[in-house]
Design a protein around this motif. Sequence first.
Motif, PDB file in Angstrom:
ATOM      1  N   THR A 196       0.856  -1.186   0.000  1.00 34.00           N
ATOM      2  CA  THR A 196       0.000   0.000   0.000  1.00 34.00           C
ATOM      3  C   THR A 196       0.895   1.239   0.000  1.00 34.00           C
ATOM      4  O   THR A 196       2.053   1.177   0.420  1.00 34.00           O
ATOM      5  CB  THR A 196      -0.919   0.038   1.229  1.00 34.00           C
ATOM      6  N   TYR A 197       0.357   2.341  -0.461  1.00 33.51           N
ATOM      7  CA  TYR A 197       1.169   3.556  -0.571  1.00 33.51           C
ATOM      8  C   TYR A 197       0.355   4.767  -0.152  1.00 33.51           C
ATOM      9  O   TYR A 197      -0.722   5.032  -0.695  1.00 33.51           O
ATOM     10  CB  TYR A 197       1.657   3.726  -2.008  1.00 33.51           C
ATOM     11  N   ILE A 198       0.851   5.486   0.843  1.00 33.04           N
ATOM     12  CA  ILE A 198       0.251   6.745   1.288  1.00 33.04           C
ATOM     13  C   ILE A 198       1.323   7.810   1.130  1.00 33.04           C
ATOM     14  O   ILE A 198       2.349   7.785   1.825  1.00 33.04           O
ATOM     15  CB  ILE A 198      -0.230   6.653   2.745  1.00 33.04           C
ATOM     16  N   PRO A 199       1.161   8.743   0.199  1.00 32.63           N
ATOM     17  CA  PRO A 199       2.220   9.715  -0.095  1.00 32.63           C
ATOM     18  C   PRO A 199       2.753  10.442   1.138  1.00 32.63           C
ATOM     19  O   PRO A 199       3.967  10.636   1.272  1.00 32.63           O
ATOM     20  CB  PRO A 199       1.544  10.670  -1.076  1.00 32.63           C
ATOM     21  N   ALA A 200       1.865  10.839   2.058  1.00 30.81           N
ATOM     22  CA  ALA A 200       2.333  11.571   3.241  1.00 30.81           C
ATOM     23  C   ALA A 200       3.257  10.697   4.086  1.00 30.81           C
ATOM     24  O   ALA A 200       4.279  11.164   4.610  1.00 30.81           O
ATOM     25  CB  ALA A 200       1.147  12.051   4.073  1.00 30.81           C
ATOM     26  N   SER A 203       6.639  10.618   2.588  1.00 30.09           N
ATOM     27  CA  SER A 203       7.413  11.844   2.814  1.00 30.09           C
ATOM     28  C   SER A 203       8.026  11.882   4.213  1.00 30.09           C
ATOM     29  O   SER A 203       9.041  12.546   4.436  1.00 30.09           O
ATOM     30  CB  SER A 203       6.525  13.067   2.600  1.00 30.09           C
ATOM     31  N   TRP A 204       7.396  11.158   5.151  1.00 29.96           N
ATOM     32  CA  TRP A 204       7.941  11.105   6.513  1.00 29.96           C
ATOM     33  C   TRP A 204       8.878   9.920   6.715  1.00 29.96           C
ATOM     34  O   TRP A 204       9.380   9.694   7.816  1.00 29.96           O
ATOM     35  CB  TRP A 204       6.777  10.966   7.522  1.00 29.96           C
ATOM     36  N   GLY A 205       9.073   9.147   5.649  1.00 34.49           N
ATOM     37  CA  GLY A 205       9.908   7.964   5.783  1.00 34.49           C
ATOM     38  C   GLY A 205       9.240   6.850   6.549  1.00 34.49           C
ATOM     39  O   GLY A 205       9.897   5.947   7.066  1.00 34.49           O
ATOM     40  N   ARG A 206       7.929   6.920   6.648  1.00 29.87           N
ATOM     41  CA  ARG A 206       7.174   5.918   7.399  1.00 29.87           C
ATOM     42  C   ARG A 206       6.652   4.852   6.445  1.00 29.87           C
ATOM     43  O   ARG A 206       6.058   5.165   5.419  1.00 29.87           O
ATOM     44  CB  ARG A 206       6.009   6.590   8.121  1.00 29.87           C
ATOM     45  N   ARG A 207       6.858   3.610   6.768  1.00 25.84           N
ATOM     46  CA  ARG A 207       6.418   2.514   5.916  1.00 25.84           C
ATOM     47  C   ARG A 207       4.986   2.125   6.237  1.00 25.84           C
ATOM     48  O   ARG A 207       4.593   2.075   7.402  1.00 25.84           O
ATOM     49  CB  ARG A 207       7.331   1.305   6.095  1.00 25.84           C
ATOM     50  N   THR A 208       4.199   1.863   5.186  1.00 24.62           N
ATOM     51  CA  THR A 208       2.840   1.381   5.393  1.00 24.62           C
ATOM     52  C   THR A 208       2.831  -0.147   5.337  1.00 24.62           C
ATOM     53  O   THR A 208       3.701  -0.771   4.736  1.00 24.62           O
ATOM     54  CB  THR A 208       1.898   1.926   4.304  1.00 24.62           C
TER      55      THR A 208
END
Length: 335
Positions: A196-200, A203-208
Amino acid sequence: VHPVDCRTAPLATVLIGGRVYVESVESSAAAQLGIGRGMELVSINGEAATAYGRRVQGPLVSSSTPQWTEHEIFDGHGLLKTYGQNDTLRLVFADRKGRELPVTYVAGSWKRDKQEPTPTFEYRELKGGVGYLRIRDFMSGSFRDDFDKIYPRILKAKGLVIDLRGNGGGNSGNADYVLRHLTADTIRTASWSSPTYIPAFASWGRRTDDYRSPSGRMLPHDDRPLYTGHVAVLTDRGTFSAAEDFCAVFSGMKRGPLVGTPTGGSTGNGVRVELLKGYVWANICSKHDVAPDGTEFVGKGLQPAIRVEETYASWFEDKTDAALTRALRYIATGQ
């Protein structure tokens, strides 16, 4: 990689025992020059055909396994692709006596006027009343109706060989439709996941987390008789995507063996990303499937229970190829 002016010569090839042979001649012009099925393609532009294929065509193949790469280069029309209007290939063929036939092919100079029709299904009865069902792909919009027309003949067969060699996939729902005819038991399906991909978050380097679809259950058909005879499925490096999904579920059903060589090793579902408009794109697999029993086959391929390699004689000279011969032995003996 997808070049602008990519053409395929009207000759299909196949790789057997590390050598390249002509599988079919689809041009009367090529046939008139003396090129025939079963001839070896010895060299291309002065380079051994296998070396040329790996050097020139190999880097252009989207692949996750060595066997799928070989299939894309050497089985079918991948080897003799050309990328410019006047590209020239100097080809050397040889017959079984070693007599060489040099031929020069200029891109587009041979008309494809001898190509045989390739229907989705081929069904015939073999010796002993065994049914042979070849499924070339799972793409057709009329797939289910076409299968239903054949199915009454299948019900009469004393055993069934399903040939998925070279089947590049299509709609897995069509694959499931066939499988639901082959058992009265509930069928366990494969599990799969996809990123899955959440652009925000990116940008925070957080993996979904990945989206995950667990293994489920599929019911057999309840509006028709089901096929209960012995079944074997033929596979090779060209068995791919929805055809691999078929094989993964079939293996979990314990209805019979996979016979042949390992499958291509990807479930397809490629996302194409254009890197250079009209010229280069990347193909990225978006889905990771796992066989119902937990077997990982993406990047590996499904391993047949009965491994059989073809030879020149079995493919071009014998009445029945080696994998089909071995499958018929299983149908007759149960082993």
